[in-house]
Write a protein that holds these residues in place. Structure first.
Motif, short mmCIF file in Angstrom:
data_model
loop_
_atom_site.label_atom_id
_atom_site.label_comp_id
_atom_site.label_asym_id
_atom_site.label_seq_id
_atom_site.Cartn_x
_atom_site.Cartn_y
_atom_site.Cartn_z
N THR A 62 -0.16 7.52 -4.46
CA THR A 62 -1.19 7.68 -5.49
C THR A 62 -0.70 8.52 -6.67
OG1 THR A 62 -2.18 9.70 -4.54
CG2 THR A 62 -2.97 7.58 -3.69
N LYS A 63 0.56 8.97 -6.63
CA LYS A 63 1.10 9.84 -7.68
C LYS A 63 2.19 9.12 -8.47
CE LYS A 63 -1.33 13.30 -6.01
NZ LYS A 63 -2.57 13.74 -6.70
N ALA A 64 1.93 8.87 -9.76
CA ALA A 64 2.89 8.15 -10.60
C ALA A 64 4.22 8.87 -10.70
CB ALA A 64 2.30 7.94 -12.00
N THR A 65 4.20 10.19 -10.82
CA THR A 65 5.44 10.96 -10.94
C THR A 65 6.27 10.86 -9.67
OG1 THR A 65 4.25 12.97 -10.27
CG2 THR A 65 4.55 12.59 -12.64
N ASN A 82 15.63 -4.40 -5.75
CA ASN A 82 15.40 -5.85 -5.75
C ASN A 82 14.04 -6.24 -5.17
OD1 ASN A 82 18.57 -5.49 -4.66
ND2 ASN A 82 18.32 -6.81 -6.47
N ILE A 83 13.56 -5.41 -4.23
CA ILE A 83 12.35 -5.76 -3.48
C ILE A 83 11.44 -4.54 -3.37
CG2 ILE A 83 11.46 -6.51 -1.22
CD1 ILE A 83 14.41 -7.65 -0.78
N LEU A 84 10.16 -4.74 -3.61
CA LEU A 84 9.15 -3.71 -3.35
C LEU A 84 8.09 -4.32 -2.46
CD1 LEU A 84 7.61 -1.04 -3.72
CD2 LEU A 84 6.64 -2.01 -5.84
N VAL A 85 7.84 -3.69 -1.31
CA VAL A 85 6.76 -4.10 -0.43
C VAL A 85 5.68 -3.02 -0.49
CG1 VAL A 85 6.05 -4.77 1.89
CG2 VAL A 85 8.35 -5.34 1.08
N ASN A 86 4.58 -3.32 -1.13
CA ASN A 86 3.45 -2.40 -1.21
C ASN A 86 2.62 -2.55 0.05
OD1 ASN A 86 3.56 -0.93 -3.78
ND2 ASN A 86 3.36 -2.94 -4.74
N ASN A 87 3.02 -1.79 1.07
CA ASN A 87 2.42 -1.92 2.40
C ASN A 87 1.45 -0.80 2.74
OD1 ASN A 87 2.60 -2.89 5.42
ND2 ASN A 87 3.15 -0.72 5.48
N ALA A 88 1.58 0.35 2.09
CA ALA A 88 0.74 1.50 2.42
C ALA A 88 -0.73 1.19 2.22
CB ALA A 88 1.14 2.70 1.56
N ILE A 108 -9.80 3.39 -2.68
CA ILE A 108 -9.38 2.63 -3.86
C ILE A 108 -8.05 3.16 -4.38
CG2 ILE A 108 -9.95 2.05 -6.25
CD1 ILE A 108 -11.58 0.52 -4.13
N ASP A 109 -7.88 4.48 -4.40
CA ASP A 109 -6.62 5.07 -4.86
C ASP A 109 -5.45 4.64 -3.99
OD1 ASP A 109 -7.47 6.40 -7.10
OD2 ASP A 109 -7.66 8.36 -6.14
N ILE A 110 -5.63 4.71 -2.68
CA ILE A 110 -4.52 4.42 -1.77
C ILE A 110 -4.24 2.93 -1.66
CG2 ILE A 110 -3.76 4.56 0.65
CD1 ILE A 110 -5.24 7.25 0.81
N ASN A 111 -5.28 2.11 -1.58
CA ASN A 111 -5.10 0.68 -1.35
C ASN A 111 -4.88 -0.13 -2.62
OD1 ASN A 111 -5.65 1.38 1.27
ND2 ASN A 111 -7.32 -0.04 1.56
N GLN A 112 -5.45 0.34 -3.74
CA GLN A 112 -5.42 -0.46 -4.96
C GLN A 112 -4.60 0.17 -6.07
OE1 GLN A 112 -9.33 -1.38 -6.50
NE2 GLN A 112 -8.55 -1.73 -8.56
N VAL A 113 -4.96 1.41 -6.44
CA VAL A 113 -4.27 2.06 -7.57
C VAL A 113 -2.79 2.22 -7.25
CG1 VAL A 113 -4.14 4.12 -9.02
CG2 VAL A 113 -6.37 3.23 -8.32
N SER A 114 -2.45 2.49 -6.00
CA SER A 114 -1.05 2.67 -5.62
C SER A 114 -0.22 1.43 -5.89
CB SER A 114 -0.94 3.04 -4.13
OG SER A 114 -1.26 1.93 -3.31
N VAL A 115 -0.83 0.26 -5.73
CA VAL A 115 -0.11 -1.00 -5.97
C VAL A 115 0.20 -1.14 -7.46
CG1 VAL A 115 -0.22 -3.51 -5.75
CG2 VAL A 115 -1.17 -2.06 -3.94
N PHE A 116 -0.77 -0.81 -8.29
CA PHE A 116 -0.53 -0.80 -9.74
C PHE A 116 0.59 0.16 -10.10
CE2 PHE A 116 -1.40 1.81 -13.53
CZ PHE A 116 -1.15 0.88 -14.53
N LEU A 117 0.54 1.37 -9.55
CA LEU A 117 1.56 2.38 -9.87
C LEU A 117 2.94 1.93 -9.41
CD1 LEU A 117 -0.33 5.67 -8.89
CD2 LEU A 117 0.07 4.77 -11.20
N GLY A 118 3.00 1.33 -8.22
CA GLY A 118 4.29 0.87 -7.70
C GLY A 118 4.89 -0.23 -8.53
#
Length: 244
Positions: A62-65, A82-88, A108-118
């Protein structure tokens, strides 16, 4: 063997559960894997088990930095991603009346916003690699209704996947979502839930829950070049539950 030879992968929530299963399979297929998680002890133990091609980095998704730090460290350790798996992700089964604003924002932060940040954080690294595959782990509750908060976030992951796929295709970056059904994990084998799961399995068209490896095989396919013409799509691993 060798379906991911020399590819560099980051797997969030990789210290245990499905993330650890993905990591083991990726290592077996020749990848260099970053296990990214907040669970330091378990993550470090898994990296040690998997050998020199696996490294643990602590990541609060959940932290962009923190994302930027982990991707920088990945490049220094193994090279461009090469690969990012947003699994958390986390689950919650409260009713909307029982759910507090704080609880709702957390899921929402952990399941959704984290995917955007990643996705946002990994783009420069994938551009260096001239291609990339992002695999977002959603759920069947990204296709059909379920618990409030969890369902909302998993539908959002599905939508973000499509938007990102359209926006990143010109860089050679593919983005897809995986939608697991009921998976055989230590949690569902516990005595207090075992009977309920066995009863539910009767209503799954294939009459059983999935093995973790069956989901990981789908993630592997999407991470590999074998899925080079697939982007912006959802891949369902549910034994036919959503076919009803």
């Amino acid at each position: 063997m060798g379906r991911l030879t020399d590819k560099v992968a980051i797997i969030t929530g990789g210290a245990r559960g499905m993330g650890a299963t993905h990591a083991r399979l990726f290592i077996n297929e020749g990848a260099k894997v970053i296990i990214a998680d907040i669970l330091e002890q378990e993550g470090q133990a898994l990296a040690k088990e998997l050998g020199e091609n696996a490294t643990f980095f602590k990541l609060d998704v959940t932290k962009a930095t923190n994302w930027e730090e982990v991707i920088s460290a990945t490049e220094k350790t193994f090279g461009p991603v090469n690969i990012l798996v947003n699994n958390a992700g986390i689950t919650m089964s409260k009713s909307i009346e029982e759910t507090s604003e704080e609880e709702y924002r957390r899921i929402i932060d952990i399941n959704q916003v984290s995917v955007f940040l990643g996705i946002k954080a990994v783009i420069p690294s994938m551009k260096k690699a001239n291609s990339g595959s992002i695999v977002n782990i959603s759920s069947i509750n990204g296709l059909v209704g379920g618990a409030v908060g969890y369902t909302d976030s998993k539908f959002a992951v599905r939508g973000l996947t499509k938007a990102a796929a359209l926006g990143l295709s010109h860089y050679g970056i593919r983005v897809n979502s995986v939608h697991p059904g009921v998976i055989e994990t230590p949690m569902i084998k516990q005595e207090d839930s075992k009977d309920a799961i066995e009863e539910f399995a009767k209503y799954i068209p294939v009459k059983r829950v999935a093995k973790p490896e069956e989901v990981s095989n789908m993630v592997l396919y999407l991470a590999s070049d074998e899925s080079s013409y697939s982007t912006g799509s959802e891949f369902v691993v549910d034994g036919g539950i959503t076919a009803h």
